[in-house]
Design a protein around this motif. Structure first.
Motif, short mmCIF file in Angstrom:
data_model
loop_
_atom_site.label_atom_id
_atom_site.label_comp_id
_atom_site.label_asym_id
_atom_site.label_seq_id
_atom_site.Cartn_x
_atom_site.Cartn_y
_atom_site.Cartn_z
N MET A 1 0.83 -1.19 0.00
CA MET A 1 0.00 0.00 0.00
C MET A 1 0.86 1.24 0.00
N VAL A 2 0.38 2.23 -0.62
CA VAL A 2 1.12 3.47 -0.75
C VAL A 2 1.17 4.23 0.56
N ALA A 3 0.07 4.33 1.24
CA ALA A 3 -0.06 5.29 2.32
C ALA A 3 0.22 4.76 3.71
N THR A 4 0.45 3.46 3.88
CA THR A 4 0.59 2.95 5.24
C THR A 4 1.88 3.39 5.91
N ASN A 5 2.98 3.49 5.17
CA ASN A 5 4.25 3.93 5.72
C ASN A 5 4.65 3.06 6.91
N ASP A 6 4.25 1.80 6.89
CA ASP A 6 4.55 0.82 7.93
C ASP A 6 4.11 1.31 9.31
N ARG A 7 2.99 1.99 9.38
CA ARG A 7 2.50 2.53 10.64
C ARG A 7 1.39 1.64 11.20
N ILE A 8 1.76 0.48 11.64
CA ILE A 8 0.82 -0.44 12.26
C ILE A 8 1.29 -0.58 13.70
N ASN A 9 1.22 0.50 14.44
CA ASN A 9 1.80 0.54 15.78
C ASN A 9 1.02 -0.26 16.80
N ARG A 10 -0.27 -0.39 16.61
CA ARG A 10 -1.10 -1.05 17.62
C ARG A 10 -1.05 -2.57 17.54
N ILE A 11 -0.40 -3.10 16.53
CA ILE A 11 -0.40 -4.54 16.31
C ILE A 11 1.00 -5.09 16.57
N THR A 12 1.08 -6.19 17.26
CA THR A 12 2.38 -6.76 17.57
C THR A 12 3.07 -7.24 16.31
N THR A 13 4.37 -7.35 16.39
CA THR A 13 5.17 -7.78 15.24
C THR A 13 4.76 -9.17 14.76
N ALA A 14 4.40 -10.04 15.68
CA ALA A 14 4.03 -11.40 15.30
C ALA A 14 2.79 -11.42 14.42
N VAL B 1 -6.33 -0.97 5.74
CA VAL B 1 -7.05 0.21 5.30
C VAL B 1 -7.91 0.77 6.43
N ARG B 2 -8.60 -0.09 7.16
CA ARG B 2 -9.41 0.37 8.29
C ARG B 2 -8.55 1.01 9.37
N LEU B 3 -7.40 0.40 9.67
CA LEU B 3 -6.49 0.97 10.66
C LEU B 3 -5.96 2.32 10.20
N LEU B 4 -5.59 2.41 8.94
CA LEU B 4 -5.11 3.67 8.40
C LEU B 4 -6.20 4.74 8.48
N GLN B 5 -7.42 4.37 8.20
CA GLN B 5 -8.54 5.32 8.29
C GLN B 5 -8.67 5.85 9.72
N LYS B 6 -8.57 4.96 10.72
CA LYS B 6 -8.65 5.39 12.11
C LYS B 6 -7.49 6.32 12.47
#
Length: 72
Positions: free
Chosen positions: A1-14, A25-30
């Motif tokens: 995805m273009v816009a995520t910029n690897d910003r999935i901070n709330r989810i563990t690495t596993a 997409v839902r997480l990015l929207q939030k």
């Protein structure tokens, strides 16, 4: 995805490897709504245009290849 910029901070690495595109997409929207993530609208528009042009070129190449095979 273009816009995520690897910003999935709330989810563990596993779990990061198992996340689906729709949940990203839902997480990015939030994140955008809460102000955690800033979207460069102009760059996003440029990326969408580049992607559309790429797909248009791929389609044209595939159609050219198909017509060349049927003529041979």
């Amino acid at each position: 995805m273009v816009a995520t910029n690897d910003r999935i901070n709330r989810i563990t690495t596993a779990r990061r490897d198992r996340i689906t595109r729709s949940s990203r997409v839902r997480l990015l929207q939030k994140q955008v709504q809460s102000g955690e993530y800033q979207v460069d609208v102009d760059r996003l528009a440029e990326c969408l245009i580049e992607r559309a042009e790429f797909h248009r070129n791929v389609k044209a190449d595939l159609l050219t290849d198909t017509s060349a095979r049927t003529e041979a």
